[in-house]
Design a protein around this motif. Structure first.
Motif, PDB file in Angstrom:
ATOM      1  N   UNK A 159       0.848  -1.190   0.000  1.00  0.00           N
ATOM      2  CA  UNK A 159       0.000   0.000   0.000  1.00  0.00           C
ATOM      3  C   UNK A 159       0.884   1.242   0.000  1.00  0.00           C
ATOM      4  N   UNK A 160       0.378   2.295  -0.595  1.00  0.00           N
ATOM      5  CA  UNK A 160       1.111   3.558  -0.685  1.00  0.00           C
ATOM      6  C   UNK A 160       0.733   4.448   0.497  1.00  0.00           C
ATOM      7  N   UNK A 161       1.739   4.898   1.230  1.00  0.00           N
ATOM      8  CA  UNK A 161       1.512   5.773   2.389  1.00  0.00           C
ATOM      9  C   UNK A 161       2.460   6.964   2.290  1.00  0.00           C
ATOM     10  N   UNK A 162       2.157   7.996   3.059  1.00  0.00           N
ATOM     11  CA  UNK A 162       3.028   9.164   3.092  1.00  0.00           C
ATOM     12  C   UNK A 162       4.282   8.866   3.915  1.00  0.00           C
ATOM     13  N   UNK A 163       5.414   9.344   3.429  1.00  0.00           N
ATOM     14  CA  UNK A 163       6.680   9.223   4.149  1.00  0.00           C
ATOM     15  C   UNK A 163       6.913  10.531   4.911  1.00  0.00           C
ATOM     16  N   UNK A 164       6.356  10.606   6.124  1.00  0.00           N
ATOM     17  CA  UNK A 164       6.367  11.862   6.868  1.00  0.00           C
ATOM     18  C   UNK A 164       7.774  12.286   7.287  1.00  0.00           C
ATOM     19  N   UNK A 165       8.691  11.337   7.404  1.00  0.00           N
ATOM     20  CA  UNK A 165      10.033  11.678   7.825  1.00  0.00           C
ATOM     21  C   UNK A 165      10.776  12.491   6.772  1.00  0.00           C
ATOM     22  N   UNK A 166      10.355  12.395   5.519  1.00  0.00           N
ATOM     23  CA  UNK A 166      11.018  13.139   4.437  1.00  0.00           C
ATOM     24  C   UNK A 166      10.158  14.295   3.931  1.00  0.00           C
ATOM     25  N   UNK A 173       7.799  22.958   5.841  1.00  0.00           N
ATOM     26  CA  UNK A 173       7.763  24.398   5.600  1.00  0.00           C
ATOM     27  C   UNK A 173       6.946  24.715   4.356  1.00  0.00           C
ATOM     28  N   UNK A 174       7.215  23.989   3.274  1.00  0.00           N
ATOM     29  CA  UNK A 174       6.435  24.194   2.058  1.00  0.00           C
ATOM     30  C   UNK A 174       4.988  23.790   2.238  1.00  0.00           C
ATOM     31  N   UNK A 175       4.763  22.716   3.002  1.00  0.00           N
ATOM     32  CA  UNK A 175       3.398  22.236   3.266  1.00  0.00           C
ATOM     33  C   UNK A 175       2.553  23.302   3.969  1.00  0.00           C
ATOM     34  N   UNK A 176       3.098  23.868   5.045  1.00  0.00           N
ATOM     35  CA  UNK A 176       2.346  24.871   5.808  1.00  0.00           C
ATOM     36  C   UNK A 176       2.185  26.173   5.024  1.00  0.00           C
ATOM     37  N   UNK A 177       3.221  26.567   4.264  1.00  0.00           N
ATOM     38  CA  UNK A 177       3.125  27.810   3.474  1.00  0.00           C
ATOM     39  C   UNK A 177       2.048  27.690   2.403  1.00  0.00           C
ATOM     40  N   UNK A 178       1.955  26.517   1.779  1.00  0.00           N
ATOM     41  CA  UNK A 178       0.951  26.300   0.741  1.00  0.00           C
ATOM     42  C   UNK A 178      -0.459  26.417   1.315  1.00  0.00           C
ATOM     43  N   UNK A 179      -0.691  25.808   2.486  1.00  0.00           N
ATOM     44  CA  UNK A 179      -2.022  25.868   3.102  1.00  0.00           C
ATOM     45  C   UNK A 179      -2.342  27.295   3.536  1.00  0.00           C
ATOM     46  N   UNK A 180      -1.349  27.997   4.096  1.00  0.00           N
ATOM     47  CA  UNK A 180      -1.572  29.386   4.515  1.00  0.00           C
ATOM     48  C   UNK A 180      -1.968  30.255   3.328  1.00  0.00           C
ATOM     49  N   UNK A 181      -1.309  30.036   2.203  1.00  0.00           N
ATOM     50  CA  UNK A 181      -1.610  30.851   1.019  1.00  0.00           C
ATOM     51  C   UNK A 181      -3.021  30.579   0.517  1.00  0.00           C
ATOM     52  N   UNK A 182      -3.411  29.314   0.474  1.00  0.00           N
ATOM     53  CA  UNK A 182      -4.767  28.964   0.012  1.00  0.00           C
ATOM     54  C   UNK A 182      -5.822  29.563   0.931  1.00  0.00           C
ATOM     55  N   UNK A 183      -5.638  29.405   2.230  1.00  0.00           N
ATOM     56  CA  UNK A 183      -6.645  29.891   3.181  1.00  0.00           C
ATOM     57  C   UNK A 183      -6.681  31.416   3.212  1.00  0.00           C
ATOM     58  N   UNK A 184      -5.522  32.065   3.022  1.00  0.00           N
ATOM     59  CA  UNK A 184      -5.504  33.540   2.982  1.00  0.00           C
ATOM     60  C   UNK A 184      -6.285  34.058   1.787  1.00  0.00           C
ATOM     61  N   UNK A 185      -6.084  33.409   0.624  1.00  0.00           N
ATOM     62  CA  UNK A 185      -6.840  33.819  -0.564  1.00  0.00           C
ATOM     63  C   UNK A 185      -8.333  33.603  -0.376  1.00  0.00           C
ATOM     64  N   UNK A 186      -8.707  32.483   0.241  1.00  0.00           N
ATOM     65  CA  UNK A 186     -10.133  32.220   0.477  1.00  0.00           C
ATOM     66  C   UNK A 186     -10.732  33.262   1.414  1.00  0.00           C
ATOM     67  N   UNK A 187      -9.962  33.609   2.463  1.00  0.00           N
ATOM     68  CA  UNK A 187     -10.459  34.594   3.422  1.00  0.00           C
ATOM     69  C   UNK A 187     -10.614  35.969   2.776  1.00  0.00           C
ATOM     70  N   UNK A 188      -9.634  36.373   1.949  1.00  0.00           N
ATOM     71  CA  UNK A 188      -9.724  37.675   1.283  1.00  0.00           C
ATOM     72  C   UNK A 188     -10.903  37.729   0.330  1.00  0.00           C
ATOM     73  N   UNK A 246       0.085  16.011  -1.085  1.00  0.00           N
ATOM     74  CA  UNK A 246       0.531  15.384  -2.328  1.00  0.00           C
ATOM     75  C   UNK A 246       1.734  16.089  -2.930  1.00  0.00           C
ATOM     76  N   UNK A 247       1.849  17.400  -2.682  1.00  0.00           N
ATOM     77  CA  UNK A 247       2.946  18.178  -3.254  1.00  0.00           C
ATOM     78  C   UNK A 247       4.221  18.107  -2.427  1.00  0.00           C
ATOM     79  N   UNK A 248       4.107  18.089  -1.098  1.00  0.00           N
ATOM     80  CA  UNK A 248       5.279  18.280  -0.244  1.00  0.00           C
ATOM     81  C   UNK A 248       5.617  17.074   0.637  1.00  0.00           C
ATOM     82  N   UNK A 249       4.812  16.002   0.579  1.00  0.00           N
ATOM     83  CA  UNK A 249       5.124  14.793   1.355  1.00  0.00           C
ATOM     84  C   UNK A 249       5.293  13.643   0.384  1.00  0.00           C
ATOM     85  N   UNK A 250       6.516  13.092   0.262  1.00  0.00           N
ATOM     86  CA  UNK A 250       6.721  11.961  -0.664  1.00  0.00           C
ATOM     87  C   UNK A 250       5.995  10.716  -0.163  1.00  0.00           C
ATOM     88  N   UNK A 251       5.719   9.824  -1.065  1.00  0.00           N
ATOM     89  CA  UNK A 251       5.030   8.574  -0.721  1.00  0.00           C
ATOM     90  C   UNK A 251       6.021   7.416  -0.745  1.00  0.00           C
TER      91      UNK A 251
END
Length: 381
Positions: free
Chosen positions: A193-200, A204-219, A246-251
């Protein structure tokens, strides 16, 4: 001169001395392959040019052995050896009396002779050219006839295998047998089965991407006064988290046998170990044995280091509530297999490492780890 046969323990070999006659150079072994009983034999025939008695006695012994196999419901017989029998029927340029006897025997007794498409015995002629003969053969009966596949001569690194090489001597002959595996469909393959490899993960990119999406939605929400329900906002958040993952956590691929401490380095060392092991099985030379031992030692050292590093990283983050779960996982991974190894531990009173006691036995190490982390002592300081 004598003969011998070497069979892997995985085939449950059993010697059959009742089939071996005095004065005949042959040894028999009963093996089990996919729940089928077979007899494998190694033979040698004296090259005395004045008589064919040696090859005649050897073939009569093989004939009686096949009759024994038929009575005992043994499905096949394969005899490998140096028969010193030359014939154009199996690729030699000449025919000697032993070759004629062997060919006539195969026609009368419904057996098959297998030989590689090259000389199995080589020698340097008086004019400096290389000559040789095809005298190392395989005689097969029963089911092994259908299993006969490629046969070839290995002429690399032969200087380690016989006296006089490469001027004169026998070359290793390899015979490939393809045995149909019985009940193969009943074996359920492991499902990865395919799972996320959280150790790799790139957090930083993961949180920045979510912040940008939510900021645009809020504006957009404040500017356009959209009438969105809490469910809509929740779905936007979930989609943003999934896209960021999917973008910042390898599987990685995992199955029931996956180990949490496994690394890419262990994968490479394991592949190299298997390669060296196959080469050593294929050709038992000194050089291949040394390469196999080195690869095995490198893998064991790396495996021990990865295990200890994983344990240390887990212990640094444990709290009292998580200790029981970790202890169960630790016992499942390390205490159920005898070959697993954990380095020596130090037991010190009041953090006095200078006078600490070295614990080397598995029982003492288990007790120290349990007393320390199960009771939460590692959190006291």
């Amino acid at each position: 001169r004598g003969v011998s046969i070497s069979v892997s323990n995985s085939y449950s070999p059993q010697r059959l001395p009742q089939l071996e006659e005095d004065g005949v150079g042959i040894v028999f072994s009963l093996i089990n392959v996919f729940n089928q009983s077979l007899v494998m034999a190694s033979a040698y025939c004296n090259p005395d040019p004045s008589t064919t008695d040696g090859i005649t006695k050897l073939l009569e012994n093989i004939k009686r052995a096949w009759k024994f196999c038929q009575k005992a419901n043994i499905s096949g017989l394969a005899v490998f050896g140096d028969f010193n029998a030359r014939s154009q029927q199996w690729g030699d340029k000449h025919q000697n009396p032993r070759g004629k006897v062997l060919f006539e025997f195969s026609n009368k007794n419904k057996c098959v002779i297998s030989a590689p498409p090259a000389n199995t015995f080589v020698m340097k002629n008086s004019d400096g050219t290389m000559g040789g003969s095809v005298i190392d053969l395989c005689i097969a009966y029963g089911s092994t006839v259908k299993w006969l596949a490629d046969s070839w001569v290995d002429d690399t690194d032969v200087h380690e295998l016989f006296t006089g090489a490469p001027i004169r001597g026998h070359l290793p002959v390899l015979q490939h047998l393809v045995c149909p595996q019985q009940n193969a469909s009943s074996n359920t393959p492991l499902t990865a089965r395919t799972v996320f490899n959280y150790e790799c993960a790139n957090w930083s990119g993961w949180s920045s991407y979510i912040d940008e999406i939510l900021t645009n939605v809020l504006n957009n929400y404040q500017q356009e006064h959209h009438d969105r329900t809490p469910t809509d906002l929740y779905n936007i958040l979930i989609n943003a988290v999934n896209d960021a993952s999917n973008l910042f956590i390898p599987s990685k691929q995992m199955c029931c046998h996956s180990k949490p401490y496994w690394s890419q380095n262990l994968t490479q060392l394991s592949l190299n170990l298997r390669k060296c092991q196959d080469q050593y099985k294929y050709k038992s030379t000194i050089a291949n044995k040394m390469a196999f031992d080195k690869s095995k030692d490198d893998f064991k050292k790396a495996l021990t280091k990865e295990k200890n590093d994983w344990i240390h990283s887990k212990l640094e983050k444990l709290n009292t509530k998580e200790c029981m779960l970790f202890w169960k996982q630790y016992k499942r991974l390390f205490l159920s297999v005898d070959e697993n190894f954990i380095g020596n531990l130090l037991e010190a009173e009041n953090n006095d490492c200078q006078n600490a006691t070295i614990l080397s036995s598995n029982k003492d190490k288990e007790k120290l780890l349990f007393d320390t982390f199960h009771t939460g002592k590692h959190l006291e300081n």
